[in-house]
Design a protein around this motif. Structure first.
Motif: not given
Length: 122
Positions: A40-42, A46-50
Motif C-alpha cells: 500500500n505504501k509503494a 507511486g501515485g504521488r510520483l506520477k
C-alpha cells in the motif's frame, strides 16, 4: 467499599485497553500484514510520483511554449504573413553562339537531331 470498586474497575479497564493495544501491535507485525502495508505504501508513493511527474511535464510544456514564442518574436517568425505572391522572376537568357539562332514561329527545328535516342540502352 466504593474506593475499592473504583480502583478495581480502573484496573480492569486499563488491562483491557493494554491487551487490545498489544494484540493490535502483534497483528500489525505479522508478515502478511507487513507485506500488505508495504504494498500500500509503494502504491501511494507511486501515485504521488506520477502526479509530480505529470505536473513537471505540464510545467516543462508551458515553459517550452513560452520560450518558443519568445524565440519566434525575436526571429520575426510571428510577424503577419503577406499573402500576395511574389513577382515572377526574370530569367537570364544565355545565347549559345555555337548553335543557330532560334526563330520563334518557324516550324523548322534549328536544333540538332540524332538518329537514335542516347538515353536508351540498345
Amino acid at each position: 467499599m466504593f474506593r475499592r470498586t473504583f480502583w478495581f474497575s480502573t484496573g480492569v479497564a486499563a488491562g483491557v485497553w493494554a491487551t487490545t493495544k498489544v494484540n493490535r501491535k502483534l497483528k500489525q507485525l505479522k508478515p502478511d500484514h507487513l507485506a500488505v502495508t508495504a504494498a500500500n505504501k509503494a502504491i501511494e508513493a507511486g501515485g504521488r510520483l506520477k502526479d509530480r511527474a505529470v505536473d513537471f511535464a505540464l510545467e516543462v510544456r508551458d515553459n517550452m511554449a513560452q520560450r518558443e514564442a519568445e524565440l519566434g518574436d525575436a526571429l520575426g517568425l510571428n510577424a503577419p504573413v503577406d499573402r500576395e505572391l511574389p513577382a515572377p522572376r526574370g530569367y537570364a537568357v544565355i545565347e549559345n553562339r555555337n548553335s543557330p539562332p532560334y526563330v520563334e514561329g518557324s516550324k523548322k527545328s534549328t536544333y540538332p537531331t540524332y538518329p537514335y535516342n542516347r538515353n536508351e540502352d540498345h
